[in-house]
Design an enzyme around this catalytic site. Sequence first.
Site, mmCIF file in Angstrom:
data_model
loop_
_atom_site.group_PDB
_atom_site.id
_atom_site.type_symbol
_atom_site.label_atom_id
_atom_site.label_comp_id
_atom_site.label_asym_id
_atom_site.label_seq_id
_atom_site.Cartn_x
_atom_site.Cartn_y
_atom_site.Cartn_z
ATOM 1 C CG ASP A 1 21.739 16.643 9.126
ATOM 2 O OD1 ASP A 1 22.287 17.697 9.476
ATOM 3 O OD2 ASP A 1 21.753 15.607 9.815
ATOM 4 C CE LYS B 1 23.336 17.146 12.412
ATOM 5 N NZ LYS B 1 23.242 15.705 12.125
ATOM 6 C CB CYS C 1 19.313 14.419 11.977
ATOM 7 S SG CYS C 1 20.668 13.214 12.011
#
Length: 214
Positions: free
Chosen positions: A9, A98, A164
Amino acid sequence: MAEALVIVDVQNDFCEGGALAVEGGAALAAELSEFLEDSHGEYDVIVATQDWHIEPGSHFSDSPDFQRTWPVHCVAGTRGADLHDDLDTERIQARFLKGLFDDGYSGFEGRLGDPDRTGLKEGEKEKAVAPADVIEEGAPDLNTYLQQQGVETVTIVGIATDHCVRATALDAADNDYEVRLLKNLTVGVDEDRIAETYEELREAGVELLRSDEL
């Protein structure tokens, strides 16, 4: 024994100037590019994960608590969902998208996709994007993809350590990979939660290192 590097990310919305910025995110993108330049040959597989929210339900809130609910961020197809410009993507072999319709904290919830397939140009990056625009039918999730490549060891870097990155590392351990997290190549939100995350990861069998200790 194949080894994968998973870059979690490193997106515009999680870096300075983004909708949900983490301090040090932009600098991390540049540091990861240097790391890839020097160390890409040590990995058989290099992948990235991206939040790619379409309708994530209660994950978005106008009054976020920054624990379970968040401001709108990384909306599919927008500039905020793009990987940061300072992250060199030349050596990234696959991307896993995602959180299309849920929280999507772990990279292991992502499916192989191609964000560039939208064909959207810079001025168009607020248009709606459908899952089929970027994810082919039957596309593998991250675990399936890594197994197909014969990966046994996973090294994790990225944003954010206490969210995350944490979820991705725990899922990697749950899927019986040998897992390493490079502390100097992650950035997090809350120092106390980062410390708690490190302890939780150690208990799960994740090895915590710096890149110069590899």
